[in-house]
Design a protein around this motif. Structure first.
Motif, PDB file in Angstrom:
ATOM      1  N   SER A  31      27.294 -40.227 -27.080  1.00 22.64           N
ATOM      2  CA  SER A  31      28.692 -40.914 -27.436  1.00 22.64           C
ATOM      3  C   SER A  31      29.271 -40.415 -28.747  1.00 22.64           C
ATOM      4  N   GLN A  32      28.723 -39.808 -29.520  1.00 24.29           N
ATOM      5  CA  GLN A  32      29.332 -39.195 -30.833  1.00 24.29           C
ATOM      6  C   GLN A  32      29.558 -37.753 -30.587  1.00 24.29           C
ATOM      7  N   SER A  33      29.242 -37.299 -29.466  1.00 28.44           N
ATOM      8  CA  SER A  33      29.285 -35.778 -29.021  1.00 28.44           C
ATOM      9  C   SER A  33      30.890 -35.360 -29.210  1.00 28.44           C
ATOM     10  N   PRO A  34      31.246 -34.241 -29.737  1.00 29.35           N
ATOM     11  CA  PRO A  34      32.759 -33.931 -29.640  1.00 29.35           C
ATOM     12  C   PRO A  34      33.229 -33.153 -28.032  1.00 29.35           C
ATOM     13  N   LEU A  35      31.992 -32.944 -27.230  1.00 26.36           N
ATOM     14  CA  LEU A  35      32.425 -32.665 -25.880  1.00 26.36           C
ATOM     15  C   LEU A  35      32.859 -34.264 -25.589  1.00 26.36           C
ATOM     16  N   SER A  36      32.592 -35.241 -26.025  1.00 27.97           N
ATOM     17  CA  SER A  36      33.189 -36.444 -25.687  1.00 27.97           C
ATOM     18  C   SER A  36      33.454 -37.512 -26.928  1.00 27.97           C
ATOM     19  N   GLY A  37      33.288 -36.924 -28.051  1.00 29.01           N
ATOM     20  CA  GLY A  37      33.437 -37.684 -29.335  1.00 29.01           C
ATOM     21  C   GLY A  37      33.600 -36.729 -30.330  1.00 29.01           C
ATOM     22  N   SER A  38      32.978 -37.241 -31.712  1.00 26.59           N
ATOM     23  CA  SER A  38      33.317 -36.561 -32.822  1.00 26.59           C
ATOM     24  C   SER A  38      32.171 -35.610 -33.604  1.00 26.59           C
ATOM     25  N   ARG A  39      30.962 -35.624 -33.026  1.00 26.85           N
ATOM     26  CA  ARG A  39      30.032 -34.901 -33.810  1.00 26.85           C
ATOM     27  C   ARG A  39      30.098 -33.518 -33.038  1.00 26.85           C
ATOM     28  N   LEU A  40      29.868 -32.473 -33.842  1.00 27.15           N
ATOM     29  CA  LEU A  40      30.052 -31.208 -33.367  1.00 27.15           C
ATOM     30  C   LEU A  40      28.909 -30.912 -32.218  1.00 27.15           C
ATOM     31  N   GLU A  43      29.252 -16.413 -31.148  1.00 27.98           N
ATOM     32  CA  GLU A  43      30.489 -16.491 -30.567  1.00 27.98           C
ATOM     33  C   GLU A  43      31.090 -17.840 -30.820  1.00 27.98           C
ATOM     34  N   LEU A  44      30.341 -18.850 -31.176  1.00 31.15           N
ATOM     35  CA  LEU A  44      30.951 -20.175 -31.002  1.00 31.15           C
ATOM     36  C   LEU A  44      31.047 -20.638 -32.498  1.00 31.15           C
ATOM     37  N   GLY A  45      30.525 -19.795 -33.532  1.00 27.11           N
ATOM     38  CA  GLY A  45      30.653 -20.494 -35.148  1.00 27.11           C
ATOM     39  C   GLY A  45      29.798 -21.462 -35.281  1.00 27.11           C
ATOM     40  N   PHE A  46      28.422 -21.382 -34.501  1.00 25.61           N
ATOM     41  CA  PHE A  46      27.625 -22.579 -34.489  1.00 25.61           C
ATOM     42  C   PHE A  46      26.259 -21.862 -35.633  1.00 25.61           C
ATOM     43  N   VAL A  47      25.347 -22.636 -35.807  1.00 28.94           N
ATOM     44  CA  VAL A  47      24.123 -21.945 -36.517  1.00 28.94           C
ATOM     45  C   VAL A  47      22.819 -22.223 -35.470  1.00 28.94           C
ATOM     46  N   ASN A  48      22.263 -20.869 -35.581  1.00 27.13           N
ATOM     47  CA  ASN A  48      21.214 -20.816 -34.616  1.00 27.13           C
ATOM     48  C   ASN A  48      19.853 -21.276 -35.016  1.00 27.13           C
ATOM     49  N   LEU A  49      19.178 -22.253 -34.346  1.00 28.49           N
ATOM     50  CA  LEU A  49      17.835 -22.546 -35.029  1.00 28.49           C
ATOM     51  C   LEU A  49      16.684 -22.138 -33.961  1.00 28.49           C
ATOM     52  N   VAL A 106      30.135 -23.079 -21.438  1.00 27.12           N
ATOM     53  CA  VAL A 106      30.433 -23.919 -22.767  1.00 27.12           C
ATOM     54  C   VAL A 106      31.858 -24.115 -22.777  1.00 27.12           C
ATOM     55  N   ARG A 107      32.732 -23.107 -22.467  1.00 27.77           N
ATOM     56  CA  ARG A 107      34.317 -23.394 -22.836  1.00 27.77           C
ATOM     57  C   ARG A 107      34.572 -24.227 -21.615  1.00 27.77           C
ATOM     58  N   SER A 108      34.068 -24.237 -20.376  1.00 24.70           N
ATOM     59  CA  SER A 108      34.722 -24.970 -19.501  1.00 24.70           C
ATOM     60  C   SER A 108      34.145 -26.377 -19.625  1.00 24.70           C
ATOM     61  N   ARG A 109      33.189 -26.854 -20.101  1.00 25.82           N
ATOM     62  CA  ARG A 109      32.732 -27.869 -20.485  1.00 25.82           C
ATOM     63  C   ARG A 109      33.760 -28.524 -21.602  1.00 25.82           C
ATOM     64  N   GLN A 110      33.855 -27.857 -22.658  1.00 23.75           N
ATOM     65  CA  GLN A 110      34.722 -28.381 -23.592  1.00 23.75           C
ATOM     66  C   GLN A 110      36.210 -28.472 -23.190  1.00 23.75           C
ATOM     67  N   ALA A 111      36.626 -27.671 -22.318  1.00 25.12           N
ATOM     68  CA  ALA A 111      37.950 -27.822 -21.787  1.00 25.12           C
ATOM     69  C   ALA A 111      38.021 -29.206 -21.047  1.00 25.12           C
ATOM     70  N   ALA A 112      37.080 -29.089 -19.956  1.00 25.94           N
ATOM     71  CA  ALA A 112      36.810 -30.560 -19.020  1.00 25.94           C
ATOM     72  C   ALA A 112      36.929 -31.773 -20.037  1.00 25.94           C
TER      73      ALA A 112
END
Ligand code: DC
Length: 241
Positions: free
Chosen positions: A5-14, A37-43, A229-235
């Protein structure tokens, strides 16, 4: 664990993006490129298991001694140093990037990573490290155990023959004398060990998107991943409006 529920795809966490799959399927390369590409960190979670295996081997710890291995996994400091595109793995401050990738340590890592006390310690660290989100994690159990509520899960597959062929070409390019049939057999043996173990075996999460990389170049697979990823973010954005 991070609540979806905190996710930015649906909330505020990256977002957290999980990439799982067997060895030789292209996870490391794709995880790095996708994060870039996404400006994220790879682990690279495999590197963490490898670092614990190296530390165990140096200290002469019996790979069947779950108590000693768990203690070790909780004690060692594993860091990633990132500079100008290259990523180094540090074990208690020492650069072990090459030492963790020898055939002996790869074999030992298969064994050490099956140990539940080691998995418990490393899964806890992986969750702590990624608490803010904005990570692409690659491994075997990211979408099933580490972040079952990851925003997007990919499960990469390719035939054992193709993965063995890639490994064979990679080793041959480095001047290592190799045999194709033997390399394919080794890939199959590692698959069996990773998928057949009792604790966190390699398996596809029910909600993971499977991509077959057998006949695809890295660019093609990366494009598919980015598109999703981009279509999920847009949705998600459209859903909030
Ligand atoms: O991805 P890799 O080849 O560097 O992984 C090394 C070993 O660690 C491999 O045997 C699988 C294991 N591993 C694991 O059990 N869980 C993970 N999340 C990552 C790797």
């Amino acid at each position: 664990m991070i609540a979806s529920s905190q996710s930015p795809l649906s909330g505020s966490r990256l977002p957290i993006i999980a990439i799982d799959g067997p060895s030789g399927v292209g996870k490391s390369t794709l995880s790095k490129l996708l994060a870039q590409e996404l400006g994220f960190v790879n682990l690279d979670t495999g590197a963490m298991y490898r670092a614990v295996a190296l530390a165990a081997s140096r200290r002469g710890i019996d790979p069947d001694d779950a108590v000693a291995l768990g203690r070790l996994a909780n004690k060692v400091v594993i860091d990633f140093a990132r500079n100008s595109g290259s990523e180094r793995v540090l074990l208690d401050g020492e650069d072990v990037s090459a030492a963790i990738r020898t055939p002996e340590i790869s074999l030992l890592t298969s064994k050490v990573s099956a140990c539940p006390t080691v998995r418990e310690a490393l899964v806890r660290r992986q969750r702590e490290l990624c608490i803010q989100g904005g990570f692409v994690l690659e491994g075997r159990d990211i979408g099933t155990v580490v972040f079952p509520d990851a925003d997007i899960k990919f499960f990469l597959v390719a035939t054992a023959e193709e993965r063995g062929r890639r490994r064979f070409l990679e080793l041959r390019a480095k001047g290592v004398p190799v045999d194709l049939a033997k390399t394919v057999a080794e890939v199959e043996a590692r698959d069996a060990a990773d998928s057949g173990r009792t604790h966190s075996p390699l398996r596809r999460a029910a909600d993971a998107v499977a991509i077959d990389t057998t006949a695809c170049g890295i660019d093609q697979v990366l494009a598919k991943m980015l598109h999703l990823v981009r279509s999920r973010q847009a949705a998600a954005v459209a859903g909030r409006e």
